[in-house]
Write a protein that holds these residues in place. Structure first.
Motif, PDB file in Angstrom:
ATOM      1  N   ILE A 125       0.860  -1.188   0.000  1.00  0.00           N
ATOM      2  CA  ILE A 125       0.000   0.000   0.000  1.00  0.00           C
ATOM      3  C   ILE A 125       0.896   1.238   0.000  1.00  0.00           C
ATOM      4  O   ILE A 125       1.665   1.447   0.933  1.00  0.00           O
ATOM      5  CB  ILE A 125      -0.951   0.009   1.217  1.00  0.00           C
ATOM      6  N   THR A 126       0.785   2.047  -1.059  1.00  0.00           N
ATOM      7  CA  THR A 126       1.615   3.250  -1.164  1.00  0.00           C
ATOM      8  C   THR A 126       0.852   4.506  -0.772  1.00  0.00           C
ATOM      9  O   THR A 126       1.463   5.499  -0.386  1.00  0.00           O
ATOM     10  CB  THR A 126       2.169   3.421  -2.593  1.00  0.00           C
ATOM     11  N   GLU A 127      -0.471   4.471  -0.896  1.00  0.00           N
ATOM     12  CA  GLU A 127      -1.328   5.595  -0.482  1.00  0.00           C
ATOM     13  C   GLU A 127      -2.605   5.035   0.113  1.00  0.00           C
ATOM     14  O   GLU A 127      -3.116   4.012  -0.335  1.00  0.00           O
ATOM     15  CB  GLU A 127      -1.706   6.482  -1.674  1.00  0.00           C
ATOM     16  N   CYS A 164      -7.144   2.861  -1.779  1.00  0.00           N
ATOM     17  CA  CYS A 164      -5.730   2.526  -1.636  1.00  0.00           C
ATOM     18  C   CYS A 164      -5.065   2.481  -3.008  1.00  0.00           C
ATOM     19  O   CYS A 164      -5.655   2.004  -3.972  1.00  0.00           O
ATOM     20  CB  CYS A 164      -5.574   1.149  -0.999  1.00  0.00           C
ATOM     21  N   GLN A 165      -3.846   2.947  -3.055  1.00  0.00           N
ATOM     22  CA  GLN A 165      -2.980   2.724  -4.211  1.00  0.00           C
ATOM     23  C   GLN A 165      -2.038   1.609  -3.776  1.00  0.00           C
ATOM     24  O   GLN A 165      -1.396   1.706  -2.725  1.00  0.00           O
ATOM     25  CB  GLN A 165      -2.197   3.988  -4.580  1.00  0.00           C
ATOM     26  N   ASP A 187       1.079  -0.963  -4.940  1.00  0.00           N
ATOM     27  CA  ASP A 187       2.154  -1.341  -5.858  1.00  0.00           C
ATOM     28  C   ASP A 187       2.165  -2.859  -5.973  1.00  0.00           C
ATOM     29  O   ASP A 187       2.284  -3.561  -4.964  1.00  0.00           O
ATOM     30  CB  ASP A 187       3.486  -0.835  -5.304  1.00  0.00           C
ATOM     31  N   LYS A 193       2.997  -2.392 -11.884  1.00  0.00           N
ATOM     32  CA  LYS A 193       2.183  -1.170 -11.901  1.00  0.00           C
ATOM     33  C   LYS A 193       1.534  -0.975 -10.541  1.00  0.00           C
ATOM     34  O   LYS A 193       1.704  -1.790  -9.636  1.00  0.00           O
ATOM     35  CB  LYS A 193       1.123  -1.238 -12.991  1.00  0.00           C
ATOM     36  N   GLU A 194       0.807   0.120 -10.404  1.00  0.00           N
ATOM     37  CA  GLU A 194       0.012   0.360  -9.199  1.00  0.00           C
ATOM     38  C   GLU A 194      -1.455   0.206  -9.562  1.00  0.00           C
ATOM     39  O   GLU A 194      -1.874   0.562 -10.659  1.00  0.00           O
ATOM     40  CB  GLU A 194       0.257   1.767  -8.642  1.00  0.00           C
ATOM     41  N   GLU A 195      -2.216  -0.337  -8.633  1.00  0.00           N
ATOM     42  CA  GLU A 195      -3.655  -0.502  -8.814  1.00  0.00           C
ATOM     43  C   GLU A 195      -4.389   0.294  -7.747  1.00  0.00           C
ATOM     44  O   GLU A 195      -3.916   0.408  -6.613  1.00  0.00           O
ATOM     45  CB  GLU A 195      -4.065  -1.982  -8.698  1.00  0.00           C
ATOM     46  N   GLN A 196      -5.538   0.838  -8.124  1.00  0.00           N
ATOM     47  CA  GLN A 196      -6.416   1.506  -7.162  1.00  0.00           C
ATOM     48  C   GLN A 196      -7.427   0.485  -6.664  1.00  0.00           C
ATOM     49  O   GLN A 196      -8.105  -0.169  -7.446  1.00  0.00           O
ATOM     50  CB  GLN A 196      -7.145   2.677  -7.819  1.00  0.00           C
ATOM     51  N   LYS A 202      -0.499   2.568   5.508  1.00  0.00           N
ATOM     52  CA  LYS A 202       0.420   2.891   4.419  1.00  0.00           C
ATOM     53  C   LYS A 202       1.710   2.113   4.663  1.00  0.00           C
ATOM     54  O   LYS A 202       2.196   2.027   5.784  1.00  0.00           O
ATOM     55  CB  LYS A 202       0.692   4.390   4.389  1.00  0.00           C
ATOM     56  N   SER A 227     -12.398   0.383  -8.543  1.00  0.00           N
ATOM     57  CA  SER A 227     -11.575  -0.572  -7.811  1.00  0.00           C
ATOM     58  C   SER A 227     -11.147  -1.668  -8.766  1.00  0.00           C
ATOM     59  O   SER A 227     -11.983  -2.274  -9.430  1.00  0.00           O
ATOM     60  CB  SER A 227     -12.353  -1.164  -6.626  1.00  0.00           C
TER      61      SER A 227
END
Length: 171
Positions: A51-53, A66-67, A69, A73-76, A86, A120
């Protein structure tokens, strides 16, 4: 009795043998094989993510956006876990993977969706939602599986990270 193919390969020098062929050979020469199970099959398309955000959902009191990694890539992801942080390493079920909602009922295939108006792209999973409730018991149904202490590589298939990428022969 369950027999791990990884264990067999560790102790015997076998050529690259197919699990189904080994099961047939065992049945024909020694014992009856009841079944061959691929432990990793139930964790297909589930990876370690970080979790980056983490922000509150704009249209829901108990949800977070959540963003995550996942390596390439990153997923929402929209998630209602009560222990999200975080930097936490989680089990991320990608779109197309199969999970049980809240650990109940039949498996469902995840699709890209909108939850209360926010897109999502998968699911941050609790252990019971991906069939790991016995290995990782949760204190509450909203507790997300925290893999941080195990330090898996971001994007690593969960079966590999947990060493569940094995074939088990039931004899």
């Amino acid at each position: 009795m369950y027999l791990s193919l990884n264990w067999v390969k560790k102790h015997l020098k076998l050529p690259n043998i197919d699990a189904k062929q080994l099961a047939l050979d065992l049945t024909m020469s020694t014992v009856e094989v009841e079944g061959v199970m691929d432990q990793s099959e139930s964790l297909k398309d589930i990876v370690a993510g970080k979790i980056t955000e983490l922000t509150k959902h704009p249209n829901a009191d108990r949800l977070y956006v959540c963003q995550v990694d996942i390596g390439e890539k990153e997923e929402q992801i929209v998630c209602g876990g009560n222990n999200l942080k975080k930097g936490m390493t989680v089990a991320l079920a990608k779109v197309g993977s199969k999970v049980k909602w809240h650990g109940q009922g039949e498996l469902v295939t995840l699709e890209k969706t909108k939850i209360r108006g926010v897109e999502s792209n998968g699911m941050i999973a609790a252990s019971s939602e991906i069939g790991l409730g016995n290995l990782f018991p949760a204190e509450s149904e909203n507790e997300i599986l925290d893999l941080s202490s195990m330090r898996p590589k971001v994007g690593q298939p969960l079966a590999e990270a947990l060493k569940l990428n094995d074939i088990v022969i039931d004899i």
